[in-house]
Design a protein around this motif. Sequence first.
Motif, mmCIF file in Angstrom:
data_model
loop_
_atom_site.group_PDB
_atom_site.id
_atom_site.type_symbol
_atom_site.label_atom_id
_atom_site.label_comp_id
_atom_site.label_asym_id
_atom_site.label_seq_id
_atom_site.Cartn_x
_atom_site.Cartn_y
_atom_site.Cartn_z
ATOM 1 N N VAL A 133 0.849 -1.189 0.000
ATOM 2 C CA VAL A 133 0.000 0.000 0.000
ATOM 3 C C VAL A 133 0.884 1.239 0.000
ATOM 4 C CG1 VAL A 133 -1.818 1.243 1.224
ATOM 5 C CG2 VAL A 133 -1.725 -1.256 1.352
ATOM 6 N N CYS A 134 0.685 2.118 -0.992
ATOM 7 C CA CYS A 134 1.456 3.358 -1.026
ATOM 8 C C CYS A 134 0.754 4.399 -0.164
ATOM 9 C CB CYS A 134 1.620 3.876 -2.446
ATOM 10 S SG CYS A 134 2.503 5.450 -2.487
ATOM 11 N N VAL A 135 1.470 4.947 0.820
ATOM 12 C CA VAL A 135 0.846 5.905 1.731
ATOM 13 C C VAL A 135 0.748 7.292 1.101
ATOM 14 C CG1 VAL A 135 1.602 4.634 3.773
ATOM 15 C CG2 VAL A 135 3.045 6.453 2.879
ATOM 16 N N GLU A 136 1.408 7.498 -0.033
ATOM 17 C CA GLU A 136 1.332 8.806 -0.707
ATOM 18 C C GLU A 136 0.126 8.860 -1.632
ATOM 19 O OE1 GLU A 136 3.425 11.551 -0.727
ATOM 20 O OE2 GLU A 136 4.699 10.725 0.839
ATOM 21 N N CYS A 137 0.047 7.930 -2.578
ATOM 22 C CA CYS A 137 -0.980 8.014 -3.620
ATOM 23 C C CYS A 137 -2.110 7.015 -3.397
ATOM 24 C CB CYS A 137 -0.356 7.790 -4.996
ATOM 25 S SG CYS A 137 0.246 6.122 -5.276
ATOM 26 N N GLY A 138 -1.956 6.132 -2.436
ATOM 27 C CA GLY A 138 -3.035 5.205 -2.134
ATOM 28 C C GLY A 138 -3.105 3.993 -3.040
ATOM 29 N N ARG A 150 6.156 3.875 0.196
ATOM 30 C CA ARG A 150 5.963 4.762 -0.953
ATOM 31 C C ARG A 150 6.338 4.018 -2.215
ATOM 32 N NH1 ARG A 150 9.668 9.120 0.787
ATOM 33 N NH2 ARG A 150 9.099 10.320 -1.040
ATOM 34 N N CYS A 151 5.419 4.068 -3.191
ATOM 35 C CA CYS A 151 5.641 3.323 -4.424
ATOM 36 C C CYS A 151 6.734 4.003 -5.250
ATOM 37 C CB CYS A 151 4.340 3.219 -5.212
ATOM 38 S SG CYS A 151 3.808 4.758 -5.962
ATOM 39 N N LEU A 152 7.133 3.346 -6.286
ATOM 40 C CA LEU A 152 8.244 3.824 -7.105
ATOM 41 C C LEU A 152 7.983 5.231 -7.640
ATOM 42 C CD1 LEU A 152 10.925 2.588 -7.817
ATOM 43 C CD2 LEU A 152 9.932 1.791 -9.968
ATOM 44 N N SER A 153 6.755 5.484 -8.157
ATOM 45 C CA SER A 153 6.531 6.822 -8.733
ATOM 46 C C SER A 153 6.442 7.888 -7.653
ATOM 47 C CB SER A 153 5.319 6.844 -9.657
ATOM 48 O OG SER A 153 4.317 6.004 -9.219
ATOM 49 N N CYS A 154 6.039 7.529 -6.444
ATOM 50 C CA CYS A 154 6.023 8.524 -5.368
ATOM 51 C C CYS A 154 7.412 8.751 -4.806
ATOM 52 C CB CYS A 154 5.085 8.080 -4.247
ATOM 53 S SG CYS A 154 3.355 8.145 -4.745
ATOM 54 N N ARG A 155 8.287 7.770 -4.914
ATOM 55 C CA ARG A 155 9.654 7.931 -4.443
ATOM 56 C C ARG A 155 10.457 8.790 -5.400
ATOM 57 N NH1 ARG A 155 12.602 2.499 -3.479
ATOM 58 N NH2 ARG A 155 14.288 3.964 -3.074
#
Length: 143
Positions: free
Chosen positions: A90-95, A130-135
């Motif tokens: 689960v990405c805490v930035e983009c959900g 945090r997923c790759l695109s949010c990182r």
Amino acid sequence: MPALEAIEGALEARGYRVTPARRAVLQAILSRPEHFTAEEVMRRARAGRATVFRTVRLLCELGLLCRVLLEDGRLHYRLLGPRRHHHHLVCVECGRVQDLEECAVGGLVRELASATGYEIQGHWLEFYGRCLSCREPDQGGVR
Ligand SMILES: [Zn+2]
Ligand SMILES: [Zn+2]
Ligand SMILES: [Zn+2]
């Protein structure tokens, strides 16, 4: 993603009648492209809490829905084709929620059972981060 007829077929094969209220709940679930909460389904289907929760629980048992515990404690559901027990990233930035293919802690569960004498019936395990695109917002990736 399963169609309404496929889900109704799966329910009927297990001996569950598809009532109009239950069909309204299924339609509300199918109209959700991503994940959803039981409250959203209640609003959309104009169905009672008990009907929604019973239907959602049934679909989870049939492996058609998976439940995802978000970091803030909210419970979301996702519609999938038949799927075995699994866990999520689960990405805490983009959900964004990613399904992991299988359970990685089967060995731990067996160890725990033999060490404690418990008959372990289930567990939840979600990974938050945090997923790759949010990182790496500069290096692309669709948000
Ligand atoms: Zn993300
Ligand atoms: Zn899942
Ligand atoms: Zn597991």
